[in-house]
Design an enzyme around this catalytic site. Structure first.
Site, PDB file in Angstrom:
ATOM      1  N   HIS A  57       0.850  -1.197   0.000  1.00 54.89           N
ATOM      2  CA  HIS A  57       0.000   0.000   0.000  1.00 54.89           C
ATOM      3  C   HIS A  57       0.880   1.239   0.000  1.00 54.89           C
ATOM      4  O   HIS A  57       2.099   1.145   0.097  1.00 54.89           O
ATOM      5  CB  HIS A  57      -0.991  -0.025   1.172  1.00 54.89           C
ATOM      6  CG  HIS A  57      -0.381   0.091   2.538  1.00 54.89           C
ATOM      7  ND1 HIS A  57       0.453  -0.869   3.066  1.00 54.89           N
ATOM      8  CD2 HIS A  57      -0.479   1.059   3.488  1.00 54.89           C
ATOM      9  CE1 HIS A  57       0.821  -0.502   4.293  1.00 54.89           C
ATOM     10  NE2 HIS A  57       0.274   0.673   4.557  1.00 54.89           N
ATOM     11  N   HIS A  62       6.139   2.197   3.889  1.00 53.35           N
ATOM     12  CA  HIS A  62       6.174   0.975   3.065  1.00 53.35           C
ATOM     13  C   HIS A  62       6.752   1.215   1.678  1.00 53.35           C
ATOM     14  O   HIS A  62       7.051   0.263   0.964  1.00 53.35           O
ATOM     15  CB  HIS A  62       4.772   0.362   2.969  1.00 53.35           C
ATOM     16  CG  HIS A  62       4.222   0.005   4.312  1.00 53.35           C
ATOM     17  ND1 HIS A  62       4.164  -1.286   4.780  1.00 53.35           N
ATOM     18  CD2 HIS A  62       3.784   0.798   5.329  1.00 53.35           C
ATOM     19  CE1 HIS A  62       3.693  -1.283   6.018  1.00 53.35           C
ATOM     20  NE2 HIS A  62       3.455  -0.026   6.376  1.00 53.35           N
ATOM     21  N   HIS A 115      -7.443  -0.657   5.595  1.00 57.71           N
ATOM     22  CA  HIS A 115      -6.435   0.228   6.189  1.00 57.71           C
ATOM     23  C   HIS A 115      -6.257   1.438   5.263  1.00 57.71           C
ATOM     24  O   HIS A 115      -6.280   2.588   5.715  1.00 57.71           O
ATOM     25  CB  HIS A 115      -5.131  -0.555   6.338  1.00 57.71           C
ATOM     26  CG  HIS A 115      -3.950   0.245   6.792  1.00 57.71           C
ATOM     27  ND1 HIS A 115      -3.860   0.809   8.042  1.00 57.71           N
ATOM     28  CD2 HIS A 115      -2.792   0.560   6.151  1.00 57.71           C
ATOM     29  CE1 HIS A 115      -2.692   1.443   8.148  1.00 57.71           C
ATOM     30  NE2 HIS A 115      -2.032   1.310   7.013  1.00 57.71           N
TER      31      HIS A 115
HETATM   32 FE    FE Z   1       2.783   0.909   8.161  1.00 54.42          FE
HETATM   33 ZN    ZN Z   2       0.105   1.696   6.518  1.00 54.86          ZN
END
Ligand code: FE
Ligand code: ZN
Length: 256
Positions: A57, A62, A115
């Site tokens: 994501h 990330h 999320h």
């Molecule tokens: Fe994270």
């Molecule tokens: Zn995240």
């Protein structure tokens, strides 16, 4: 074909990136590189060629290493099609029906929003490993920044259906605090008490609690157990819809 080697790379304060190595070709892929430097160090040390950067994501913790690693290695960046505009440097956008292989290892792509609005998991079935980003954590799940409880419940339920021996590689080392919270929700779960103790011992020695497995999480992760009668009774929510129970557990975790 032998299974992928999987190496944990601690990043930032509590993130994990993962280096996947195909031993036959020495080709490597990295999952969710928060930052480039620790990933470069492991690539150099293992003398592997980075060919792919896999993002679950868009969050910076990330994808922060994407552009540096791509510039240094020429690796292709792979991420969720539903969120392609927010993945730095994306070359290949994937969704649930996409066919993707790394060094001959096929990954099944699972759309698991909640999320964030675009979030995917990479399931390397033959290597018995799934990379779940910030959707499913060991003993926890991600915050609902961009999705609804119903979406997240559906995403978690999809992951819960993978074979029980599947190893879970998630985005963060949150297991110890997740365990403290889980015990407040599911205090009579003997397996959870055992897992919490195992986790405390690992963390006291600063060892990772990752990977977990789908089977272990199904028995101990309260967010996967919102439909379980015993857990519902412990919450005073017997017979409620699992989404309602899930939303209540998530609300309590947000305030824990
Ligand atoms: Fe994270
Ligand atoms: Zn995240």
């Amino acid at each position: 074909m032998s299974a992928l080697e999987i190496h944990l790379i601690p990043c930032l304060t509590d993130n994990y990136a993962y280096l996947l190595v195909d031993a036959r070709t020495n080709c490597a892929a990295v999952v969710d590189p928060s930052e480039a430097a620790p990933v470069k160090a492991v690539i150099d040390q293992r003398r592997v060629t980075l060919t792919h950067i896999l993002n679950t994501h868009h969050h910076f913790d990330h994808t922060g290493g994407n552009l540096d690693l791509k510039a240094a290695t020429g690796a292709s960046i792979v991420g969720p099609a539903s969120d392609r505009a927010r993945i730095p440097g994306i070359d290949l956008a994937l969704g649930e029906d996409s066919d993707f292989s790394f060094a001959g290892h096929r990954a099944q792509i699972l759309d698991i929003p909640g999320h964030t609005s675009g979030h995917i998991a990479f399931w390397f079935k033959d290597s018995r490993a799934v990379f779940t980003g910030d959707t499913l954590f060991s003993l926890g799940c991600g915050r609902l920044f961009e999705g609804t409880p119903a979406q997240m419940w559906q995403s978690l339920s999809k992951l819960a259906q993978l074979p029980p021996e599947t190893r879970i590689y998630c985005g963060h080392e949150y297991t110890e605090s997740n365990a403290r919270f889980a015990l407040t929700i599911d205090p009579h779960n003997a397996e959870l008490h055992q897992r919490a103790e195992d986790v405390r011992h690992l963390r006291a020695r600063r060892l990772p609690t990752i990977p977990s497995t789908i089977g272990l999480e199904r028995h101990t992760n309260p967010f996967l157990r919102a439909g379980d009668p015993a857990l519902q009774r412990a919450l005073g929510m017997a017979g409620e819809h699992p989404v309602t129970v899930f939303a209540e557990i998530r609300r309590r975790k947000d305030n824990f």
